[in-house]
Design a protein around this motif. Sequence first.
Motif, PDB file in Angstrom:
ATOM      1  N   TRP A  15       4.803   2.597   0.593  1.00 38.82           N
ATOM      2  CA  TRP A  15       5.738   1.213   0.595  1.00 38.82           C
ATOM      3  C   TRP A  15       5.962   0.809  -0.726  1.00 38.82           C
ATOM      4  O   TRP A  15       7.230   0.314  -1.077  1.00 38.82           O
ATOM      5  CB  TRP A  15       5.004  -0.119   1.278  1.00 38.82           C
ATOM      6  N   GLN A  56       8.475   5.545  17.380  1.00 37.85           N
ATOM      7  CA  GLN A  56       9.434   5.229  16.139  1.00 37.85           C
ATOM      8  C   GLN A  56       9.516   6.391  15.408  1.00 37.85           C
ATOM      9  O   GLN A  56       9.340   6.220  14.118  1.00 37.85           O
ATOM     10  CB  GLN A  56       8.766   3.934  15.327  1.00 37.85           C
ATOM     11  N   ARG A  75       0.803  -1.111   0.239  1.00 34.03           N
ATOM     12  CA  ARG A  75      -0.177   0.072  -0.013  1.00 34.03           C
ATOM     13  C   ARG A  75       0.894   1.178   0.264  1.00 34.03           C
ATOM     14  O   ARG A  75       2.182   1.261   0.493  1.00 34.03           O
ATOM     15  CB  ARG A  75      -0.924   0.045   1.307  1.00 34.03           C
ATOM     16  N   LEU A  95       5.769  -3.571   8.667  1.00 34.41           N
ATOM     17  CA  LEU A  95       4.300  -3.095   8.297  1.00 34.41           C
ATOM     18  C   LEU A  95       3.618  -2.708   9.439  1.00 34.41           C
ATOM     19  O   LEU A  95       2.928  -1.779   9.727  1.00 34.41           O
ATOM     20  CB  LEU A  95       3.590  -3.595   7.389  1.00 34.41           C
ATOM     21  N   ARG A  96       3.637  -3.492  10.382  1.00 33.90           N
ATOM     22  CA  ARG A  96       3.238  -3.610  11.807  1.00 33.90           C
ATOM     23  C   ARG A  96       3.719  -2.448  12.551  1.00 33.90           C
ATOM     24  O   ARG A  96       3.045  -1.673  13.189  1.00 33.90           O
ATOM     25  CB  ARG A  96       3.270  -4.822  12.579  1.00 33.90           C
ATOM     26  N   LEU A  97       4.850  -2.338  12.446  1.00 34.75           N
ATOM     27  CA  LEU A  97       5.916  -1.535  13.414  1.00 34.75           C
ATOM     28  C   LEU A  97       5.869   0.162  12.987  1.00 34.75           C
ATOM     29  O   LEU A  97       6.089   1.012  13.793  1.00 34.75           O
ATOM     30  CB  LEU A  97       7.322  -1.925  13.566  1.00 34.75           C
ATOM     31  N   TYR A  98       5.908   0.033  11.773  1.00 27.65           N
ATOM     32  CA  TYR A  98       6.025   1.383  11.036  1.00 27.65           C
ATOM     33  C   TYR A  98       5.005   2.086  10.170  1.00 27.65           C
ATOM     34  O   TYR A  98       4.579   1.206   9.444  1.00 27.65           O
ATOM     35  CB  TYR A  98       7.564   1.475  10.190  1.00 27.65           C
ATOM     36  N   GLU A  99       4.829   3.320  10.503  1.00 26.05           N
ATOM     37  CA  GLU A  99       3.671   3.820   9.588  1.00 26.05           C
ATOM     38  C   GLU A  99       4.257   4.271   8.007  1.00 26.05           C
ATOM     39  O   GLU A  99       3.398   4.276   7.152  1.00 26.05           O
ATOM     40  CB  GLU A  99       3.322   5.359  10.143  1.00 26.05           C
ATOM     41  N   ARG A 154       8.580  -8.444   6.096  1.00 19.87           N
ATOM     42  CA  ARG A 154       7.781  -7.261   5.569  1.00 19.87           C
ATOM     43  C   ARG A 154       6.661  -7.251   6.687  1.00 19.87           C
ATOM     44  O   ARG A 154       6.125  -6.022   7.023  1.00 19.87           O
ATOM     45  CB  ARG A 154       7.104  -7.598   4.131  1.00 19.87           C
ATOM     46  N   ASP A 155       6.052  -8.392   7.141  1.00 15.26           N
ATOM     47  CA  ASP A 155       4.897  -8.110   7.937  1.00 15.26           C
ATOM     48  C   ASP A 155       5.155  -7.321   9.308  1.00 15.26           C
ATOM     49  O   ASP A 155       4.318  -6.588   9.770  1.00 15.26           O
ATOM     50  CB  ASP A 155       4.480  -9.788   8.246  1.00 15.26           C
ATOM     51  N   MET A 156       6.543  -7.664   9.832  1.00 16.08           N
ATOM     52  CA  MET A 156       6.667  -7.075  11.019  1.00 16.08           C
ATOM     53  C   MET A 156       6.942  -5.630  10.747  1.00 16.08           C
ATOM     54  O   MET A 156       6.243  -4.904  11.532  1.00 16.08           O
ATOM     55  CB  MET A 156       7.928  -7.742  11.589  1.00 16.08           C
TER      56      MET A 156
END
Lengths: 210, 190
Positions: free
Chosen positions: B59, B116, B56, B145-149, B141-143
Amino acid sequence: MTYNQQIIDNYRDIKWVAQKHPGRFLDVMECFSQNQYDCKTWLLDCLNQYPYHFKNKTQDSVDISILGGWYGLMAKLISDNLKLKPIRNIYSYDFDSIAIKIGRKFFPQVEFIEQDITELDIGNTSSSIIINTSCEHIDQEMLYKSVDSAPTNTLFVLQSNNFVQIQQHINCVKNLDEFQQQYEGRLDKVRAYEKDMGKYTRFMIIGVKK
Amino acid sequence: MLTVYCVNWGTKYSRDFTTTLKESLQKHLTVPHDFVCYTDNPTEEYDRPVRYPYLRGVWHKLALLEHTGDSLFFDQDIEINSNVDFLCNDFDKFSVLDSTPWKPKNIPLLEFRMTQNTLVNSSVMRWSNHAHIFKKFQKHRDMYLRLYEGIDRYIYNEGIEHTAIKTDKITSWYQKIDKSAIVLYNGKYK
Protein backbone atom coordinates in the motif's frame (compact mmCIF):
# COMPACT_ATOMS: atom_id res chain seq x y z
CA MET A 1 -29.52 -30.23 11.23
CA THR A 2 -33.06 -28.96 11.50
CA TYR A 3 -34.02 -26.88 8.50
CA ASN A 4 -36.58 -24.17 8.83
CA GLN A 5 -37.81 -21.30 6.71
CA GLN A 6 -35.27 -18.91 8.26
CA ILE A 7 -32.36 -21.06 7.09
CA ILE A 8 -33.82 -21.31 3.60
CA ASP A 9 -34.24 -17.52 3.55
CA ASN A 10 -30.63 -17.08 4.61
CA TYR A 11 -29.38 -19.29 1.77
CA ARG A 12 -31.54 -17.32 -0.66
CA ASP A 13 -29.96 -14.06 0.53
CA ILE A 14 -26.44 -15.50 0.30
CA LYS A 15 -27.15 -16.62 -3.27
CA TRP A 16 -28.34 -13.11 -4.05
CA VAL A 17 -25.03 -11.70 -2.78
CA ALA A 18 -23.06 -14.17 -4.93
CA GLN A 19 -25.05 -13.20 -8.02
CA LYS A 20 -25.36 -9.45 -7.53
CA HIS A 21 -22.25 -8.59 -5.55
CA PRO A 22 -19.78 -11.46 -6.00
CA GLY A 23 -16.86 -9.28 -4.91
CA ARG A 24 -18.53 -8.95 -1.51
CA PHE A 25 -19.23 -12.63 -0.99
CA LEU A 26 -16.13 -13.38 1.10
CA ASP A 27 -16.53 -10.12 3.01
CA VAL A 28 -20.10 -11.07 3.92
CA MET A 29 -18.92 -14.51 5.05
CA GLU A 30 -16.33 -12.83 7.28
CA CYS A 31 -18.95 -10.50 8.77
CA PHE A 32 -21.02 -13.52 9.80
CA SER A 33 -18.10 -15.63 11.02
CA GLN A 34 -18.00 -17.37 14.39
CA ASN A 35 -15.48 -14.82 15.71
CA GLN A 36 -17.67 -11.88 14.78
CA TYR A 37 -20.70 -13.55 16.35
CA ASP A 38 -18.82 -14.40 19.56
CA CYS A 39 -17.52 -10.85 19.99
CA LYS A 40 -20.94 -9.34 19.48
CA THR A 41 -22.88 -11.72 21.72
CA TRP A 42 -20.20 -11.12 24.38
CA LEU A 43 -20.95 -7.40 24.05
CA LEU A 44 -24.65 -8.06 24.52
CA ASP A 45 -24.08 -10.22 27.60
CA CYS A 46 -22.03 -7.45 29.22
CA LEU A 47 -24.28 -4.59 28.11
CA ASN A 48 -27.37 -6.33 29.49
CA GLN A 49 -25.74 -6.28 32.93
CA TYR A 50 -24.66 -2.62 32.90
CA PRO A 51 -26.01 -1.23 36.19
CA TYR A 52 -25.67 2.55 35.95
CA HIS A 53 -27.88 5.35 34.79
CA PHE A 54 -27.37 6.86 31.32
CA LYS A 55 -29.11 9.28 28.98
CA ASN A 56 -32.86 8.66 28.72
CA LYS A 57 -32.63 5.37 30.60
CA THR A 58 -35.78 6.31 32.48
CA GLN A 59 -37.73 6.69 29.24
CA ASP A 60 -39.86 3.82 27.97
CA SER A 61 -37.53 3.08 25.07
CA VAL A 62 -34.26 4.34 23.65
CA ASP A 63 -32.60 4.91 20.30
CA ILE A 64 -29.34 3.08 19.59
CA SER A 65 -26.66 3.84 17.00
CA ILE A 66 -24.14 1.33 15.69
CA LEU A 67 -21.10 3.08 14.20
CA GLY A 68 -19.40 1.22 11.34
CA GLY A 69 -22.29 -1.23 11.24
CA TRP A 70 -21.01 -3.21 8.19
CA TYR A 71 -23.73 -5.67 7.07
CA GLY A 72 -25.80 -5.17 10.22
CA LEU A 73 -25.00 -8.18 12.41
CA MET A 74 -24.50 -6.07 15.55
CA ALA A 75 -27.72 -4.16 14.95
CA LYS A 76 -29.67 -7.38 14.40
CA LEU A 77 -28.30 -9.03 17.55
CA ILE A 78 -29.01 -5.93 19.61
CA SER A 79 -32.46 -5.68 18.13
CA ASP A 80 -33.27 -9.27 19.11
CA ASN A 81 -31.48 -9.63 22.43
CA LEU A 82 -31.06 -6.34 24.30
CA LYS A 83 -32.66 -6.65 27.72
CA LEU A 84 -31.31 -3.45 29.24
CA LYS A 85 -34.00 -1.25 27.70
CA PRO A 86 -36.74 -1.54 25.07
CA ILE A 87 -35.56 -0.20 21.71
CA ARG A 88 -37.41 2.53 19.86
CA ASN A 89 -35.07 2.82 16.86
CA ILE A 90 -31.82 1.13 15.96
CA TYR A 91 -29.57 2.81 13.40
CA SER A 92 -26.65 1.15 11.65
CA TYR A 93 -24.24 3.72 10.16
CA ASP A 94 -21.70 2.91 7.47
CA PHE A 95 -20.24 4.84 4.53
CA ASP A 96 -20.16 1.68 2.41
CA SER A 97 -23.18 1.88 0.10
CA ILE A 98 -22.93 -1.78 -0.94
CA ALA A 99 -22.80 -2.92 2.69
CA ILE A 100 -25.91 -0.84 3.32
CA LYS A 101 -27.69 -2.43 0.35
CA ILE A 102 -26.79 -5.96 1.45
CA GLY A 103 -27.64 -5.18 5.08
CA ARG A 104 -31.11 -3.97 4.11
CA LYS A 105 -31.66 -7.21 2.21
CA PHE A 106 -30.64 -9.31 5.22
CA PHE A 107 -32.26 -7.27 7.99
CA PRO A 108 -35.13 -5.09 6.72
CA GLN A 109 -36.14 -4.23 10.28
CA VAL A 110 -32.86 -2.37 10.90
CA GLU A 111 -32.54 1.24 9.76
CA PHE A 112 -29.32 1.46 7.76
CA ILE A 113 -27.91 4.94 7.23
CA GLU A 114 -25.23 5.58 4.60
CA GLN A 115 -22.92 8.03 6.31
CA ASP A 116 -19.24 8.32 7.10
CA ILE A 117 -19.10 8.13 10.89
CA THR A 118 -16.11 10.49 10.91
CA GLU A 119 -18.54 13.15 9.66
CA LEU A 120 -21.39 12.19 11.97
CA ASP A 121 -22.44 14.71 14.61
CA ILE A 122 -23.67 12.44 17.38
CA GLY A 123 -25.04 15.47 19.18
CA ASN A 124 -27.64 15.71 16.43
CA THR A 125 -28.84 12.14 16.86
CA SER A 126 -31.39 10.99 19.39
CA SER A 127 -29.38 7.99 20.47
CA SER A 128 -28.86 7.11 24.12
CA ILE A 129 -26.49 4.24 23.35
CA ILE A 130 -23.59 4.41 20.87
CA ILE A 131 -21.83 1.17 19.91
CA ASN A 132 -18.53 1.00 18.05
CA THR A 133 -16.95 -2.46 17.80
CA SER A 134 -14.17 -1.48 15.42
CA CYS A 135 -12.08 1.13 17.25
CA GLU A 136 -8.91 -0.58 16.03
CA HIS A 137 -9.84 0.49 12.48
CA ILE A 138 -10.33 4.18 13.24
CA ASP A 139 -7.96 7.08 13.95
CA GLN A 140 -7.96 7.89 17.66
CA GLU A 141 -8.76 11.56 17.03
CA MET A 142 -11.91 10.49 15.19
CA LEU A 143 -12.92 8.26 18.10
CA TYR A 144 -12.43 11.11 20.53
CA LYS A 145 -14.49 13.36 18.25
CA SER A 146 -17.38 10.88 18.32
CA VAL A 147 -17.38 10.82 22.12
CA ASP A 148 -16.88 14.58 22.47
CA SER A 149 -19.77 15.39 20.13
CA ALA A 150 -22.22 13.26 22.11
CA PRO A 151 -24.49 14.69 24.82
CA THR A 152 -23.59 14.13 28.48
CA ASN A 153 -24.75 10.75 29.83
CA THR A 154 -24.75 9.04 26.43
CA LEU A 155 -23.78 5.40 26.98
CA PHE A 156 -20.79 4.28 24.91
CA VAL A 157 -19.87 0.67 24.19
CA LEU A 158 -16.44 0.44 22.56
CA GLN A 159 -14.41 -2.55 21.43
CA SER A 160 -10.81 -2.75 20.27
CA ASN A 161 -8.08 -5.40 20.18
CA ASN A 162 -4.33 -6.05 20.03
CA PHE A 163 -4.38 -7.90 16.67
CA VAL A 164 -1.72 -5.77 14.95
CA GLN A 165 -1.06 -8.28 12.16
CA ILE A 166 -4.23 -7.27 10.27
CA GLN A 167 -3.54 -4.52 7.72
CA GLN A 168 -6.76 -2.63 8.49
CA HIS A 169 -5.89 -2.40 12.19
CA ILE A 170 -4.26 1.00 12.39
CA ASN A 171 -5.16 1.79 16.02
CA CYS A 172 -4.72 -1.31 18.18
CA VAL A 173 -4.16 -1.08 21.93
CA LYS A 174 -1.66 -3.22 23.85
CA ASN A 175 -3.97 -4.16 26.70
CA LEU A 176 -7.13 -3.29 28.57
CA ASP A 177 -5.38 -0.69 30.72
CA GLU A 178 -4.30 1.28 27.67
CA PHE A 179 -7.81 1.12 26.22
CA GLN A 180 -9.34 2.37 29.48
CA GLN A 181 -6.79 5.14 29.84
CA GLN A 182 -7.70 6.50 26.40
CA TYR A 183 -11.19 7.34 27.66
CA GLU A 184 -10.69 8.02 31.39
CA GLY A 185 -11.18 11.79 30.89
CA ARG A 186 -14.26 11.29 28.77
CA LEU A 187 -16.24 8.36 30.19
CA ASP A 188 -17.52 7.72 33.68
CA LYS A 189 -18.95 4.63 35.41
CA VAL A 190 -16.75 2.46 33.24
CA ARG A 191 -16.96 -1.31 33.11
CA ALA A 192 -14.01 -2.94 31.33
CA TYR A 193 -13.72 -6.45 29.91
CA GLU A 194 -11.36 -8.59 27.88
CA LYS A 195 -11.87 -11.80 25.92
CA ASP A 196 -9.19 -14.24 24.80
CA MET A 197 -9.73 -14.90 21.09
CA GLY A 198 -6.76 -17.25 20.66
CA LYS A 199 -4.58 -15.28 18.25
CA TYR A 200 -5.40 -12.00 19.97
CA THR A 201 -7.35 -10.42 22.83
CA ARG A 202 -10.47 -8.33 22.37
CA PHE A 203 -11.12 -5.46 24.79
CA MET A 204 -14.34 -3.68 25.66
CA ILE A 205 -15.33 -0.73 27.76
CA ILE A 206 -18.83 0.41 28.59
CA GLY A 207 -19.15 3.87 30.09
CA VAL A 208 -21.20 7.03 30.29
CA LYS A 209 -20.10 10.27 28.61
CA LYS A 210 -19.02 12.76 31.30
CA MET B 1 13.44 15.64 -14.38
CA LEU B 2 12.12 12.07 -14.24
CA THR B 3 11.92 10.52 -10.79
CA VAL B 4 12.21 6.76 -10.39
CA TYR B 5 10.70 5.37 -7.21
CA CYS B 6 10.83 2.09 -5.40
CA VAL B 7 9.58 0.94 -1.99
CA ASN B 8 11.44 -1.28 0.45
CA TRP B 9 9.24 -1.82 3.51
CA GLY B 10 9.63 -4.47 6.19
CA THR B 11 11.98 -7.41 5.96
CA LYS B 12 10.82 -9.15 2.79
CA TYR B 13 13.59 -7.65 0.64
CA SER B 14 17.14 -7.00 1.78
CA ARG B 15 18.99 -3.81 0.89
CA ASP B 16 20.75 -5.77 -1.88
CA PHE B 17 17.54 -5.76 -3.92
CA THR B 18 17.38 -1.95 -3.81
CA THR B 19 21.07 -1.56 -4.63
CA THR B 20 20.74 -3.94 -7.59
CA LEU B 21 17.68 -2.05 -8.86
CA LYS B 22 19.47 1.30 -8.61
CA GLU B 23 22.58 0.01 -10.39
CA SER B 24 20.48 -1.65 -13.12
CA LEU B 25 18.70 1.61 -13.79
CA GLN B 26 21.97 3.52 -13.94
CA LYS B 27 22.99 1.09 -16.65
CA HIS B 28 19.75 0.62 -18.57
CA LEU B 29 17.80 3.89 -18.19
CA THR B 30 19.59 6.60 -20.16
CA VAL B 31 16.94 9.26 -19.49
CA PRO B 32 18.26 11.54 -16.72
CA HIS B 33 16.53 10.67 -13.48
CA ASP B 34 16.56 10.84 -9.70
CA PHE B 35 16.32 7.56 -7.82
CA VAL B 36 14.26 7.54 -4.62
CA CYS B 37 13.51 4.64 -2.28
CA TYR B 38 10.66 4.97 0.22
CA THR B 39 11.41 2.80 3.22
CA ASP B 40 10.72 2.29 6.91
CA ASN B 41 14.47 1.97 7.44
CA PRO B 42 16.19 4.90 5.68
CA THR B 43 19.96 4.51 5.59
CA GLU B 44 21.11 5.78 2.17
CA GLU B 45 21.07 9.31 0.80
CA TYR B 46 18.43 8.36 -1.76
CA ASP B 47 16.10 6.93 0.92
CA ARG B 48 12.98 8.72 2.13
CA PRO B 49 10.92 7.66 5.15
CA VAL B 50 7.48 6.29 4.30
CA ARG B 51 4.84 9.00 4.68
CA TYR B 52 2.12 6.82 6.20
CA PRO B 53 3.70 4.49 8.77
CA TYR B 54 0.37 2.83 9.55
CA LEU B 55 0.17 1.37 6.03
CA ARG B 56 1.62 -2.07 5.34
CA GLY B 57 3.59 -3.51 2.41
CA VAL B 58 2.35 -2.79 -1.08
CA TRP B 59 0.00 0.00 0.00
CA HIS B 60 3.02 2.29 0.29
CA LYS B 61 3.29 1.99 -3.50
CA LEU B 62 -0.10 3.64 -3.84
CA ALA B 63 1.02 6.53 -1.62
CA LEU B 64 3.75 7.33 -4.19
CA LEU B 65 1.01 8.63 -6.49
CA GLU B 66 0.89 11.72 -4.30
CA HIS B 67 4.07 12.79 -6.06
CA THR B 68 3.60 14.85 -9.18
CA GLY B 69 5.94 15.14 -12.14
CA ASP B 70 7.06 12.44 -14.56
CA SER B 71 7.44 9.33 -12.44
CA LEU B 72 8.25 5.64 -12.80
CA PHE B 73 8.00 2.95 -10.16
CA PHE B 74 9.70 -0.43 -10.09
CA ASP B 75 9.20 -3.30 -7.65
CA GLN B 76 12.19 -4.71 -5.80
CA ASP B 77 11.79 -8.20 -7.28
CA ILE B 78 12.45 -7.40 -10.92
CA GLU B 79 15.45 -7.98 -13.16
CA ILE B 80 16.43 -5.33 -15.69
CA ASN B 81 18.44 -6.82 -18.55
CA SER B 82 18.48 -4.14 -21.23
CA ASN B 83 17.41 -0.60 -22.07
CA VAL B 84 14.10 0.54 -20.53
CA ASP B 85 13.84 4.00 -22.11
CA PHE B 86 10.71 2.73 -23.89
CA LEU B 87 8.81 3.37 -20.65
CA CYS B 88 9.53 7.11 -20.77
CA ASN B 89 6.42 8.33 -22.58
CA ASP B 90 2.71 8.82 -21.91
CA PHE B 91 3.27 10.10 -18.39
CA ASP B 92 -0.04 11.92 -18.61
CA LYS B 93 -1.80 8.57 -18.15
CA PHE B 94 -1.63 6.41 -15.05
CA SER B 95 -0.17 3.17 -16.37
CA VAL B 96 0.35 -0.30 -14.93
CA LEU B 97 1.18 -3.60 -16.63
CA ASP B 98 -1.23 -5.86 -18.47
CA SER B 99 -0.92 -9.16 -16.58
CA THR B 100 -2.98 -11.29 -18.97
CA PRO B 101 0.11 -12.90 -20.62
CA TRP B 102 0.99 -14.74 -17.40
CA LYS B 103 -2.42 -14.96 -15.76
CA PRO B 104 -3.89 -18.49 -15.59
CA LYS B 105 -6.52 -18.76 -18.32
CA ASN B 106 -8.76 -21.28 -16.58
CA ILE B 107 -10.03 -19.27 -13.61
CA PRO B 108 -13.85 -19.51 -13.65
CA LEU B 109 -15.46 -16.10 -14.03
CA LEU B 110 -17.43 -16.37 -10.78
CA GLU B 111 -14.30 -17.31 -8.82
CA PHE B 112 -12.43 -14.46 -10.50
CA ARG B 113 -15.10 -11.99 -9.45
CA MET B 114 -15.60 -13.41 -5.96
CA THR B 115 -11.89 -13.16 -5.18
CA GLN B 116 -11.70 -9.61 -6.61
CA ASN B 117 -9.00 -10.85 -8.97
CA THR B 118 -7.21 -8.55 -11.41
CA LEU B 119 -5.74 -8.37 -14.90
CA VAL B 120 -3.22 -5.65 -14.10
CA ASN B 121 0.10 -5.71 -12.30
CA SER B 122 1.77 -2.79 -10.55
CA SER B 123 5.35 -4.09 -10.55
CA VAL B 124 5.94 -1.20 -12.94
CA MET B 125 3.88 2.00 -12.74
CA ARG B 126 4.03 5.29 -14.64
CA TRP B 127 2.29 8.58 -13.81
CA SER B 128 2.67 12.32 -13.52
CA ASN B 129 -0.39 13.94 -11.95
CA HIS B 130 -2.59 11.27 -10.37
CA ALA B 131 -2.73 12.09 -6.68
CA HIS B 132 -6.51 11.66 -6.79
CA ILE B 133 -6.05 7.87 -6.89
CA PHE B 134 -4.41 7.79 -3.47
CA LYS B 135 -6.81 10.42 -2.18
CA LYS B 136 -9.75 8.16 -3.10
CA PHE B 137 -8.07 5.27 -1.31
CA GLN B 138 -7.43 7.32 1.83
CA LYS B 139 -11.02 8.50 2.04
CA HIS B 140 -12.30 4.95 2.60
CA ARG B 141 -9.02 3.24 3.39
CA ASP B 142 -10.43 0.80 5.90
CA MET B 143 -12.93 -0.63 3.43
CA TYR B 144 -10.36 -1.01 0.65
CA LEU B 145 -7.87 -2.69 2.98
CA ARG B 146 -10.63 -5.10 4.00
CA LEU B 147 -11.72 -5.87 0.45
CA TYR B 148 -8.40 -6.07 -1.42
CA GLU B 149 -5.21 -8.02 -0.84
CA GLY B 150 -3.17 -5.47 -2.73
CA ILE B 151 -3.16 -2.44 -4.97
CA ASP B 152 -3.50 -4.40 -8.25
CA ARG B 153 -6.93 -5.58 -7.14
CA TYR B 154 -7.84 -2.13 -5.83
CA ILE B 155 -6.95 -0.48 -9.15
CA TYR B 156 -8.76 -3.08 -11.26
CA ASN B 157 -11.92 -3.52 -9.20
CA GLU B 158 -12.51 0.06 -8.09
CA GLY B 159 -12.59 1.35 -11.66
CA ILE B 160 -9.44 3.44 -11.30
CA GLU B 161 -8.76 4.95 -14.70
CA HIS B 162 -5.60 3.36 -15.99
CA THR B 163 -3.71 2.26 -19.07
CA ALA B 164 -2.48 -1.32 -19.19
CA ILE B 165 0.99 -1.46 -20.73
CA LYS B 166 1.15 -4.31 -23.25
CA THR B 167 4.68 -5.12 -24.35
CA ASP B 168 6.81 -8.21 -24.83
CA LYS B 169 9.73 -6.26 -23.37
CA ILE B 170 8.30 -6.92 -19.90
CA THR B 171 7.62 -10.52 -18.94
CA SER B 172 6.99 -12.53 -15.80
CA TRP B 173 9.06 -15.47 -14.59
CA TYR B 174 5.83 -17.47 -14.83
CA GLN B 175 6.15 -17.26 -18.63
CA LYS B 176 9.63 -18.85 -18.60
CA ILE B 177 10.96 -16.36 -21.16
CA ASP B 178 14.61 -15.51 -20.62
CA LYS B 179 16.07 -12.06 -20.82
CA SER B 180 13.32 -9.71 -21.84
CA ALA B 181 14.20 -6.12 -20.94
CA ILE B 182 12.40 -6.50 -17.61
CA VAL B 183 11.59 -9.79 -15.93
CA LEU B 184 9.15 -9.71 -13.03
CA TYR B 185 9.59 -12.18 -10.20
CA ASN B 186 6.11 -11.46 -8.93
CA GLY B 187 5.03 -13.95 -6.30
CA LYS B 188 8.44 -15.66 -6.14
CA TYR B 189 9.56 -14.14 -2.85
CA LYS B 190 7.22 -14.81 0.06
